[in-house]
Design an enzyme around this catalytic site. Structure first.
Site, PDB file in Angstrom:
ATOM      1  N   ARG A   1       0.818  -1.056  -0.010  1.00  0.00           N
ATOM      2  CA  ARG A   1       0.046  -0.003   0.167  1.00  0.00           C
ATOM      3  C   ARG A   1       1.035   1.241  -0.059  1.00  0.00           C
ATOM      4  NH1 ARG A   1      -2.197  -3.018   4.415  1.00  0.00           N
ATOM      5  NH2 ARG A   1      -4.251  -4.039   4.243  1.00  0.00           N
TER       6      ARG A   1
ATOM      7  N   GLU B   1       7.676   2.289  -6.239  1.00  0.00           N
ATOM      8  CA  GLU B   1       7.759   1.751  -4.928  1.00  0.00           C
ATOM      9  C   GLU B   1       8.224   2.836  -3.937  1.00  0.00           C
ATOM     10  OE1 GLU B   1       6.777   0.022  -2.592  1.00  0.00           O
ATOM     11  OE2 GLU B   1       8.150  -1.752  -2.302  1.00  0.00           O
ATOM     12  N   ASP B   2       7.499   2.914  -2.649  1.00  0.00           N
ATOM     13  CA  ASP B   2       7.792   3.893  -1.289  1.00  0.00           C
ATOM     14  C   ASP B   2       9.206   4.210  -1.282  1.00  0.00           C
ATOM     15  OD1 ASP B   2       7.744   1.390  -0.157  1.00  0.00           O
ATOM     16  OD2 ASP B   2       6.116   1.886   1.221  1.00  0.00           O
TER      17      ASP B   2
ATOM     18  N   ASP C   1      14.894  -0.456   0.936  1.00  0.00           N
ATOM     19  CA  ASP C   1      15.584  -0.645   2.320  1.00  0.00           C
ATOM     20  C   ASP C   1      16.457  -1.733   2.033  1.00  0.00           C
ATOM     21  OD1 ASP C   1      15.974  -0.185   5.109  1.00  0.00           O
ATOM     22  OD2 ASP C   1      14.422  -1.840   5.503  1.00  0.00           O
ATOM     23  N   THR C   2      16.423  -3.049   2.332  1.00  0.00           N
ATOM     24  CA  THR C   2      17.223  -4.034   1.976  1.00  0.00           C
ATOM     25  C   THR C   2      17.411  -4.278   0.538  1.00  0.00           C
ATOM     26  OG1 THR C   2      15.542  -5.788   2.530  1.00  0.00           O
ATOM     27  CG2 THR C   2      16.773  -5.123   4.454  1.00  0.00           C
ATOM     28  N   GLY C   3      16.414  -4.044  -0.115  1.00  0.00           N
ATOM     29  CA  GLY C   3      16.306  -4.442  -1.327  1.00  0.00           C
ATOM     30  C   GLY C   3      15.460  -5.693  -1.726  1.00  0.00           C
TER      31      GLY C   3
ATOM     32  N   THR D   1      12.360  -6.940  -1.044  1.00  0.00           N
ATOM     33  CA  THR D   1      11.071  -6.704  -1.758  1.00  0.00           C
ATOM     34  C   THR D   1      11.223  -6.310  -3.386  1.00  0.00           C
ATOM     35  OG1 THR D   1      10.191  -5.756   0.240  1.00  0.00           O
ATOM     36  CG2 THR D   1       8.939  -5.461  -1.993  1.00  0.00           C
ATOM     37  N   LEU D   2      12.131  -5.386  -3.852  1.00  0.00           N
ATOM     38  CA  LEU D   2      12.170  -5.273  -5.234  1.00  0.00           C
ATOM     39  C   LEU D   2      12.766  -6.333  -6.239  1.00  0.00           C
ATOM     40  CD1 LEU D   2      12.513  -1.209  -5.042  1.00  0.00           C
ATOM     41  CD2 LEU D   2      10.855  -2.176  -6.309  1.00  0.00           C
TER      42      LEU D   2
ATOM     43  N   PHE E   1      13.742   5.360  10.480  1.00  0.00           N
ATOM     44  CA  PHE E   1      12.376   4.568  10.092  1.00  0.00           C
ATOM     45  C   PHE E   1      11.333   6.067   9.891  1.00  0.00           C
ATOM     46  CE2 PHE E   1       8.192   2.731  10.267  1.00  0.00           C
ATOM     47  CZ  PHE E   1       8.528   1.237   9.564  1.00  0.00           C
TER      48      PHE E   1
ATOM     49  N   ARG F   1      -0.003   6.916   7.168  1.00  0.00           N
ATOM     50  CA  ARG F   1       0.181   7.246   5.891  1.00  0.00           C
ATOM     51  C   ARG F   1      -0.350   8.263   5.113  1.00  0.00           C
ATOM     52  NH1 ARG F   1       1.344   1.638   3.744  1.00  0.00           N
ATOM     53  NH2 ARG F   1       0.598  -0.005   4.761  1.00  0.00           N
TER      54      ARG F   1
HETATM   55  P1  IMP Z   1      12.967  -4.103   1.559  1.00  0.00           P
HETATM   56  O1  IMP Z   1      12.549  -5.480   1.104  1.00  0.00           O
HETATM   57  O2  IMP Z   1      13.776  -4.335   2.929  1.00  0.00           O
HETATM   58  O3  IMP Z   1      13.747  -3.210   0.690  1.00  0.00           O
HETATM   59  O4  IMP Z   1      12.015  -3.415   2.196  1.00  0.00           O
HETATM   60  C1  IMP Z   1      10.967  -2.454   1.385  1.00  0.00           C
HETATM   61  C2  IMP Z   1       9.628  -2.219   2.145  1.00  0.00           C
HETATM   62  O5  IMP Z   1       9.691  -2.265   3.675  1.00  0.00           O
HETATM   63  C3  IMP Z   1       9.111  -1.042   1.698  1.00  0.00           C
HETATM   64  O6  IMP Z   1       8.328  -1.401   0.543  1.00  0.00           O
HETATM   65  C4  IMP Z   1       8.279  -0.517   2.949  1.00  0.00           C
HETATM   66  O7  IMP Z   1       6.910  -1.062   3.059  1.00  0.00           O
HETATM   67  C5  IMP Z   1       9.171  -1.125   4.180  1.00  0.00           C
HETATM   68  N1  IMP Z   1       9.968  -0.143   4.785  1.00  0.00           N
HETATM   69  C6  IMP Z   1      11.289   0.040   4.709  1.00  0.00           C
HETATM   70  N2  IMP Z   1      11.817   1.117   5.379  1.00  0.00           N
HETATM   71  C7  IMP Z   1      10.639   1.720   5.793  1.00  0.00           C
HETATM   72  C8  IMP Z   1      10.502   2.949   6.653  1.00  0.00           C
HETATM   73  O8  IMP Z   1      11.473   3.651   7.111  1.00  0.00           O
HETATM   74  N3  IMP Z   1       9.269   3.337   6.858  1.00  0.00           N
HETATM   75  C9  IMP Z   1       8.095   2.702   6.301  1.00  0.00           C
HETATM   76  N4  IMP Z   1       8.297   1.441   5.820  1.00  0.00           N
HETATM   77  C10 IMP Z   1       9.659   0.715   5.454  1.00  0.00           C
HETATM   78 MG    MG Z   2       6.184  -1.364   0.715  1.00  0.00          MG
END
Ligand code: IMP
Ligand code: MG
Length: 181
Positions: A45, A101-102, A105-107, A109-110, A154, A167
């Protein structure tokens, strides 16, 4: 004992900074995909507000697609398991795809999304993330369009949540611990 709660206290990126950056991204994307068919993919979302504003800054006839993954479970720590809640993929085949994507972070999800969409035979896949926390990266993912690089804090607002809250803030704020009496 002192009681505390997480609260979005300080603004990290203002409404006007977001608006200006999205106008720039929209112009660049419109130029890069001129005369091409583009599917804009919204990652639900968190990306909803960014997606809606960005789409209106792109001067091309777009198709919309919506995907949803889950990995966060109410905390500020990313879990390593990513699952689909919603996979919509009808429009992707033989078309250029831009994932919106919003935050990256770790990468993980993408990376997961690129692998999934890549298996559906698109013409190309690129990524547009509003926020990027490069210091947190665990897996490499090329981010083609990035709104803002941010430090390891965060953040909430403009689509991003903490436990599904905040949000709707029109700006990006840092979630801090405040005391409540
Ligand atoms: P990744 O898979 O670790 O890159 O995380 C990506 C997902 O983690 C994003 O799509 C967000 O939903 C969530 N996320 C990561 N950092 C934050 C933050 O600082 N605030 C809110 N959501 C976050
Ligand atoms: Mg997300």
């Amino acid at each position: 004992m002192e009681k505390t709660k997480p609260f979005p206290k300080s603004v990290l990126i203002s409404e006007s900074q977001i608006r200006e950056r999205i106008q720039e991204l929209g112009k660049q994307i419109s130029k890069d995909y001129e005369n091409q068919e583009l599917v804009l993919v919204c990652v639900l979302r968190g990306a909803t507000l960014f997606f809606a504003d960005l789409a209106r800054e792109i001067s091309l006839p777009l198709r919309f697609e919506f995907l949803q993954t889950s990995s966060y479970h109410n905390s500020t720590e990313s879990s390593k398991e990513i699952q689909f809640i919603r996979t919509g993929s009808d429009y992707v085949k033989h078309r250029h795809v831009l994932i919106v994507e919003d935050i990256i972070d770790t990468g993980r999800t993408l990376k997961f999304l690129v692998e999934h969409l890549g298996s559906l035979n698109p013409k190309s896949i690129k990524i547009c993330a509003l926020l990027d926390k490069p210091s947190r990266r665990e897996v490499f993912v090329p981010v083609d369009y990035s709104g803002f690089e941010i430090p390891n804090v965060f953040v909430v607002g403009y689509g991003l949540d903490h436990g599904q809250l905040y949000r709707n803030l029109p700006y990006i704020a840092v979630l801090e611990t405040i005391s409540i009496d």
